[in-house]
Design a protein around this motif. Sequence first.
Motif, short mmCIF file in Angstrom:
data_model
loop_
_atom_site.label_atom_id
_atom_site.label_comp_id
_atom_site.label_asym_id
_atom_site.label_seq_id
_atom_site.Cartn_x
_atom_site.Cartn_y
_atom_site.Cartn_z
N GLY A 1 6.53 1.07 -3.20
CA GLY A 1 6.01 1.78 -2.03
C GLY A 1 4.49 1.74 -1.97
N LEU A 2 3.85 1.95 -3.11
CA LEU A 2 2.39 1.92 -3.18
C LEU A 2 1.86 0.53 -2.84
N GLN A 3 2.58 -0.48 -3.27
CA GLN A 3 2.17 -1.87 -3.02
C GLN A 3 2.05 -2.16 -1.53
N THR A 4 2.87 -1.52 -0.74
CA THR A 4 2.82 -1.73 0.71
C THR A 4 1.75 -0.87 1.39
N GLU A 5 1.26 0.15 0.67
CA GLU A 5 0.31 1.09 1.26
C GLU A 5 -1.16 0.75 1.01
N VAL A 6 -1.44 0.06 -0.08
CA VAL A 6 -2.85 -0.21 -0.43
C VAL A 6 -3.09 -1.71 -0.47
N GLN A 7 -4.34 -2.07 -0.47
CA GLN A 7 -4.71 -3.48 -0.54
C GLN A 7 -4.24 -4.08 -1.87
N ALA A 8 -3.98 -5.37 -1.85
CA ALA A 8 -3.43 -6.06 -3.02
C ALA A 8 -4.32 -5.90 -4.25
N ILE A 9 -5.63 -6.01 -4.09
CA ILE A 9 -6.54 -5.90 -5.24
C ILE A 9 -6.49 -4.49 -5.82
N ALA A 10 -6.39 -3.48 -4.96
CA ALA A 10 -6.31 -2.09 -5.43
C ALA A 10 -4.99 -1.87 -6.17
N PHE A 11 -3.91 -2.42 -5.63
CA PHE A 11 -2.62 -2.27 -6.29
C PHE A 11 -2.62 -2.96 -7.65
N ASP A 12 -3.19 -4.14 -7.73
CA ASP A 12 -3.25 -4.86 -9.00
C ASP A 12 -4.04 -4.06 -10.05
N ASN A 13 -5.10 -3.40 -9.62
CA ASN A 13 -5.88 -2.57 -10.54
C ASN A 13 -5.08 -1.37 -11.03
N ILE A 14 -4.35 -0.74 -10.13
CA ILE A 14 -3.52 0.42 -10.50
C ILE A 14 -2.43 -0.02 -11.46
N ARG A 15 -1.73 -1.07 -11.11
CA ARG A 15 -0.63 -1.57 -11.95
C ARG A 15 -1.13 -1.96 -13.33
N ALA A 16 -2.27 -2.65 -13.37
CA ALA A 16 -2.85 -3.07 -14.65
C ALA A 16 -3.29 -1.87 -15.47
N SER A 17 -3.83 -0.86 -14.83
CA SER A 17 -4.25 0.35 -15.54
C SER A 17 -3.06 1.06 -16.20
#
Length: 85
Positions: free
Chosen positions: A45-61
């Motif tokens: 759900g978050l992946q569809t809500e935020v920009q790809a680079i922001a999602f990648d940072n969140i996921r990586a964190s």
Amino acid sequence: MQMLPRSYQRESEQKLIDLLVYLKYYLSKEDYNIFVNEIKSMLIGLQTEVQAIAFDNIRASMGIKDITHLDILLSVSKNVEYNKF
């Protein structure tokens, strides 16, 4: 942890993925599957809500290299293999 890609074993910092692995040993299979599926659902759900680079940072964190790796956690048994010295 051994069932996940090797890159997870090289991480020295504790992250959410470590907690997900540990909880596999303490929760019932049903509770664990519900928990991990809920996290996976939230990430999708978050992946569809935020920009790809922001999602990648969140996921990586969180220490999750790929959302599909959560499926690996769901599929492996929780047999404990202790280190042998």
